[in-house]
Design an enzyme around this catalytic site. Sequence first.
Site, PDB file in Angstrom:
ATOM      1  N   GLU A 185       0.966  -1.458   0.073  1.00 37.84           N
ATOM      2  CA  GLU A 185       0.101  -0.048  -0.150  1.00 37.84           C
ATOM      3  C   GLU A 185       0.606   1.320  -0.513  1.00 37.84           C
ATOM      4  O   GLU A 185       0.838   2.191   0.615  1.00 37.84           O
ATOM      5  CB  GLU A 185      -0.890   0.284   1.142  1.00 37.84           C
ATOM      6  CG  GLU A 185      -2.064  -1.503   1.520  1.00 37.84           C
ATOM      7  CD  GLU A 185      -2.926  -0.978   2.118  1.00 37.84           C
ATOM      8  OE1 GLU A 185      -2.610  -0.636   3.504  1.00 37.84           O
ATOM      9  OE2 GLU A 185      -3.844  -2.545   2.906  1.00 37.84           O
ATOM     10  N   GLU A 301      -6.427 -10.169  -1.737  1.00 38.33           N
ATOM     11  CA  GLU A 301      -7.063 -10.507  -0.764  1.00 38.33           C
ATOM     12  C   GLU A 301      -8.449 -10.335  -1.175  1.00 38.33           C
ATOM     13  O   GLU A 301      -9.157  -9.408  -0.401  1.00 38.33           O
ATOM     14  CB  GLU A 301      -6.900  -8.242   0.542  1.00 38.33           C
ATOM     15  CG  GLU A 301      -5.410  -9.123   0.173  1.00 38.33           C
ATOM     16  CD  GLU A 301      -4.791  -7.681   1.360  1.00 38.33           C
ATOM     17  OE1 GLU A 301      -5.874  -7.103   1.884  1.00 38.33           O
ATOM     18  OE2 GLU A 301      -3.497  -7.245   1.502  1.00 38.33           O
TER      19      GLU A 301
HETATM   20  O1  9MR Z   1      -7.933  -8.192   8.030  1.00 35.46           O
HETATM   21  C1  9MR Z   1      -6.669  -7.323   8.726  1.00 35.46           C
HETATM   22  C2  9MR Z   1      -7.117  -7.367  10.448  1.00 35.46           C
HETATM   23  O2  9MR Z   1      -7.467  -7.845  11.186  1.00 35.46           O
HETATM   24  C3  9MR Z   1      -5.695  -6.292  11.171  1.00 35.46           C
HETATM   25  O3  9MR Z   1      -5.924  -6.054  12.153  1.00 35.46           O
HETATM   26  C4  9MR Z   1      -5.576  -4.801   9.865  1.00 35.46           C
HETATM   27  C5  9MR Z   1      -4.627  -4.481  10.717  1.00 35.46           C
HETATM   28  O4  9MR Z   1      -3.278  -5.283  10.702  1.00 35.46           O
HETATM   29  O5  9MR Z   1      -5.318  -5.582   8.876  1.00 35.46           O
HETATM   30  C6  9MR Z   1      -6.424  -6.730   8.059  1.00 35.46           C
HETATM   31  O6  9MR Z   1      -5.726  -7.055   6.876  1.00 35.46           O
HETATM   32  C7  9MR Z   1      -5.489  -5.647   5.809  1.00 35.46           C
HETATM   33  C8  9MR Z   1      -4.450  -6.199   5.363  1.00 35.46           C
HETATM   34  O7  9MR Z   1      -3.383  -6.067   6.280  1.00 35.46           O
HETATM   35  C9  9MR Z   1      -3.779  -5.181   3.869  1.00 35.46           C
HETATM   36  N1  9MR Z   1      -5.237  -5.318   3.208  1.00 35.46           N
HETATM   37  C10 9MR Z   1      -6.610  -4.218   4.057  1.00 35.46           C
HETATM   38  C11 9MR Z   1      -6.360  -4.872   4.360  1.00 35.46           C
HETATM   39  C12 9MR Z   1      -7.822  -5.297   5.265  1.00 35.46           C
HETATM   40  O8  9MR Z   1      -7.746  -3.512   6.215  1.00 35.46           O
END
Ligand code: 9MR
Length: 393
Positions: A185, A301
């Site tokens: 990102e 994802e």
């Molecule tokens: O699903 C993930 C959530 O449980 C965590 O709290 C968060 C922060 O680490 O990240 C979420 O996953 C993200 C992913 O790592 C990167 N792309 C967006 C995802 C959804 O927010």
Amino acid sequence: MNQRHRLIGRRSFLFGLGSLATMSAVATSKAAYENQQIQALYDPDRNFIITEGFSLKERAAKKGLIYGAAARQIDLSSNASYAAAIVQNCSMLVPEWEFKWTAGNATLRPSPDRFDFSAADWMANFAATHDQLLRGHTLVWHDSLPEWFKTSVNSRNAAQLLEKHIQTVVKRYAGKIHSWDVVNEAIRTEDGRNDGWRITPWLELLGPNYIDLAFRLTAAADPQALLVYNDFDLDYDTPEQEAKRTAVLKLLERLQTKRTPIHAVGIQAHLFPGENKFNPSKLRKFLHDVASMGLKIMITEMDVADKKLPTDVKVRDRIIAGVYEDYLSTVLDEQAVIAVITWGLSDRYSYVSQSQPRSDRAPVRPLPLDAQMQPKLAWNAIARAFDHAPRRN
Ligand code: 9MR
């Protein structure tokens, strides 16, 4: 289905969303636009029939593809039927928390000089035990950095800290990782830079070479892993997402010019039906541009947020399934796409329930299995997309 039935089906569905009078009064509003989008996605007679008897990973494998899902230790270790579903359906596992610097109850980096691999090892062992490929997510991200990062990291020690992080983590799992999301990102055109880069702690601390540096360090620590740049909001036909696609392509060109070891682009595919217009040819063009650079593509994802969709579960599930199949049949046409990963497998465990809750408070349904681990139409839709996908060469 004939046209008359389609119209009747649509009309009764529209009625469920609000009266026609209200609709026309706000015809120019965002809500009316969204309702129109949603109606266009609803087809009461769309066929989601599949041949029985094969799991998602088997259907994907027949085409030379990988299917996987993100999951967390807390859920896999506490719910045997969920763990069984993950094993049955997925040939790839993505630790949703455990490989991040810190996320949820997992903290890989408790302090600047310590690592705690207990949760990450647990996930790596789970994958190995069940013959699953393992993805590393993620090394360099602006999010999920520990509290100590703000106070302990400065421009004098940041490069060394990143180097130590990558060398220690990547070497530990070297040979066991299919692909690393090296940088996650890093584009955010709203931040106002000419290159579209997100203003992150890493950019501020290390300057614009930080992405190249991260890829080089990762390649040196694990020469076998596929090295991925991963990002979201690359899917829809909006000026913002078009600008983001352009900025990603520029970033990739820049990296290739520098001979940075990057092998693939991860398209997160967090989808939001109703909010934006899906235009398959725009997406195909982007995939083609990435593939033309000699890069692979992973859908990393995927999920379908149902925030804007009607309460009625039958209607909602049909729309969600249609969105899955339309999206996947588009992307799987591109030979460079090697894997599809959903961000979770069961609605019981989805980040959507926290970050994109519904205003009616109904439980969200963004994933292929329901909260009881039963397949929904979305499962059929993914299965159909694999069944109809061209075989990878
Ligand atoms: O699903 C993930 C959530 O449980 C965590 O709290 C968060 C922060 O680490 O990240 C979420 O996953 C993200 C992913 O790592 C990167 N792309 C967006 C995802 C959804 O927010």
